[in-house]
Design an enzyme around this catalytic site. Structure first.
Site, PDB file in Angstrom:
ATOM      1  CE  LYS A 128      -0.088  -3.441 -10.820  1.00 61.92           C
ATOM      2  NZ  LYS A 128      -0.151  -4.528  -9.878  1.00 61.92           N
ATOM      3  CE  LYS A 210      -3.376   1.012  -5.938  1.00 60.60           C
ATOM      4  NZ  LYS A 210      -3.861  -0.321  -5.820  1.00 60.60           N
ATOM      5  CE  LYS A 213       0.403  -5.603  -2.064  1.00 59.25           C
ATOM      6  NZ  LYS A 213      -0.089  -6.451  -3.120  1.00 59.25           N
TER       7      LYS A 213
END
Ligand code: ATP
Ligand code: LTN
Length: 346
Positions: A128, A210, A213
């Site tokens: 992140k 993966k 969203k």
């Protein structure tokens, strides 16, 4: 209001012997099929065996900049998705993390029992901070400690999550064990629960990543509220390979991912799925996957649309369940404060 609180306290006392399940999702963006198959579906399957708490993790979402109005709406939508997926708010505690201040309070105390080196190793923090290099805030760094507080406040036995969250579960256990070794048995040590199928659904456009969203490519993820044609189209465009062999193996990651999705949707094993499609082309597999996903998501989407019409129902769920979560969380927080020597004013 007081009467409701007492009733809910009694319910928690009554359930003392039942094991506790805790899980949650961040209130950011639209949920994907990965969130559903990797987490939400397992929550529903396990709900009857445990006393369950499901948080809408809105404090965690603040680690990334949010538009306030959209963010508030997303938190409510997530609550509706939990209910639409089959989690009954009468039998389970569904609540907004920010409505229980004990989460932030315990997180601070646990921060003081967590080492910088432990947090620096977290892969989600590394990912992140690479993705949001303009906003590497302290919340992103201490995110796992807030997650540990969420789990430990409810004396949780089991935490159903996707594989990507295992590292956060491990640090939660380490923090709890460290605290217990100093102060005695304050926290239950939680175990992760990873479902047999769907634990890691990969991107339809890059099976090495993966399904997420926040993927910039809209064709990479199936969103829970995608309409049937969009779902079919995304499946049809999924990246496979040029081997033209029906098999379930790591060397064919795109096809393997499609089989994982199919198996999770129709409750079959990979061997059964491979046998079913023996001699078929990839196009037929993709078509069947699209139909399976549409069938799984249709009832959920219909229920969300119904819930969207009933504002007062969701308002009521948010309010009454927060009271119960508040009561349970504060029981643990009081114990922790006493153990560490903080003064309690009654
Ligand atoms: P983002 O991609 O924006 O970081 P996310 O999709 O990972 O977010 P979270 O709220 O962080 O969403 O995750 C909610 C739950 O869904 C977690 O239990 C996580 O393990 C699970 N999950 C998320 N993506 C997948 C996936 N692709 N496959 C299986 N489980 C998943
Ligand atoms: N970090 C989790 C969301 C989350 C969570 C939790 C999951 C926050 N607190 C407590 C289980 C238990 C994620 O899925 N990204």
């Amino acid at each position: 209001m007081c009467g409701t609180i007492i009733l809910r306290e009694e319910k928690s006392e009554m359930n003392k012997d039942q094991k506790v399940l805790y899980s949650g999702m961040q209130a950011t963006g639209n949920l994907t099929l990965g969130n559903y198959l990797g987490a939400l579906k397992n929550w529903v399957n396990l709900a009857s065996e445990y006393e369950c708490f499901y948080g809408v993790m809105d404090l965690h979402s603040l680690t990334v900049r949010q538009n306030p109005a959209e963010f508030r709406a997303h938190a409510r939508e997530l609550m509706m998705l939990y209910i639409a997926a089959g989690i009954d708010p009468e039998k389970n505690c569904l609540y907004l993390q920010s409505s229980v201040p004990a989460h932030a309070e315990l997180a601070w105390i646990l921060d003081c029992f967590t080492y910088m080196g432990e947090l620096q190793r977290m892969t989600q923090f590394k990912d992140k901070s690479a993705r949001h290099s303009d906003n590497i805030n302290a919340g992103l760094f201490t995110y796992p400690v807030l997650m540990a507080a969420d789990i430990l406040l409810y004396q949780t036995d089991v935490v159903p999550v996707g594989v990507d969250q295992l590292q956060h579960l491990e640090i939660t256990r380490d923090i709890a064990q460290r605290f217990n070794s100093i102060y005695g048995d304050v926290f239950t040590i939680p175990e992760p629960y990873i479902g047999k199928v769907g634990a890691k659904i990969m991107s339809l456009q890059d099976p090495a990543k993966k399904m997420s969203k926040s993927d910039e490519n809209p064709n990479a993820s199936i969103f829970l509220m995608d309409d049937p044609d969009t779902i079919r189209r995304k499946c049809k465009r999924a990246i496979t390979d040029s081997e033209a062999t029906i098999a379930y193996r790591d060397e064919q990651p795109g096809l393997k991912n499609l089989f994982d999705i199919y198996c999770a949707c129709v409750s079959k094993t990979p061997d059964e799925a491979v046998a079913e499609f023996a001699g078929c082309g990839y196009g037929q597999v993709k078509e069947a996957v699209g139909e399976a996903v549409v069938s799984v998501l249709k009832p959920l989407q219909d229920r969300v649309k119904e819930l969207q019409k009933d504002k007062s129902y969701i308002d009521n769920v948010i309010k009454t369940n927060a009271e119960r979560a508040y009561y349970c969380a504060n029981k643990t927080l009081r114990k922790v404060k006493k153990k560490v020597g903080l003064t309690e004013i009654r």
